[in-house]
Scaffold this motif. Sequence first.
Motif, PDB file in Angstrom:
ATOM      1  N   GLY A  35      69.853   7.894 -24.602  1.00  0.00           N
ATOM      2  CA  GLY A  35      71.190   7.544 -24.145  1.00  0.00           C
ATOM      3  C   GLY A  35      71.254   7.223 -22.665  1.00  0.00           C
ATOM      4  O   GLY A  35      72.099   6.440 -22.229  1.00  0.00           O
ATOM      5  N   TYR A  52      75.431  12.121 -20.793  1.00  0.00           N
ATOM      6  CA  TYR A  52      74.093  12.314 -21.352  1.00  0.00           C
ATOM      7  C   TYR A  52      73.257  13.266 -20.505  1.00  0.00           C
ATOM      8  O   TYR A  52      72.469  14.054 -21.035  1.00  0.00           O
ATOM      9  CB  TYR A  52      73.368  10.978 -21.529  1.00  0.00           C
ATOM     10  CG  TYR A  52      73.753  10.281 -22.800  1.00  0.00           C
ATOM     11  CD1 TYR A  52      73.354  10.790 -24.031  1.00  0.00           C
ATOM     12  CD2 TYR A  52      74.523   9.133 -22.794  1.00  0.00           C
ATOM     13  CE1 TYR A  52      73.702  10.166 -25.213  1.00  0.00           C
ATOM     14  CE2 TYR A  52      74.882   8.501 -23.963  1.00  0.00           C
ATOM     15  CZ  TYR A  52      74.463   9.024 -25.177  1.00  0.00           C
ATOM     16  OH  TYR A  52      74.818   8.411 -26.334  1.00  0.00           O
ATOM     17  N   VAL A 109      72.282   4.890 -30.654  1.00  0.00           N
ATOM     18  CA  VAL A 109      73.120   5.828 -29.918  1.00  0.00           C
ATOM     19  C   VAL A 109      74.240   6.351 -30.812  1.00  0.00           C
ATOM     20  O   VAL A 109      74.562   7.539 -30.802  1.00  0.00           O
ATOM     21  CB  VAL A 109      73.670   5.161 -28.641  1.00  0.00           C
ATOM     22  CG1 VAL A 109      74.621   6.077 -27.919  1.00  0.00           C
ATOM     23  CG2 VAL A 109      72.530   4.742 -27.724  1.00  0.00           C
TER      24      VAL A 109
END
Length: 140
Positions: A35, A52, A109
């Motif tokens: 990410g 993240y 993701v």
Amino acid sequence: MKCREPRLKSCCCCVNLRAGCSFLAVFEICSSILGLFAGEGARLLVLGRAAYMMHFIGSIFLLISSFLQIEVLVFIYLVTNIVHLIFSTAFIIDYGVSCGFCTLEAIPVVITLLFSIYFWLVAFSYWRRLRWENNPENDD
């Protein structure tokens, strides 16, 4: 206040919660690194990267807690995972709207975000089990 036993007894129907949390933490660390590299041209890039990074740190705490059985570290993971889910979802939606050719980058993701919801439930059950085991009012 008594804490009842956790609702999930195992992770993925065959692994105990402690071992499952250690596996999930390693998976979450890898997905957080993935990410961090997603969405180079997004408007909410700083917000997504911060979420993240925070989740990466929370996943490390979950991994440590799966070995040392510390309740507070699991709770920190739960909070960082909620923040990660909220801000990363906003980041991915913004990135998907603004980018025409980002499907191959956004799909992994989105999949890791969906897995993250189940991982939160497993970690929450592990946290409840730790609270129940460490509660002095229990005679078990």
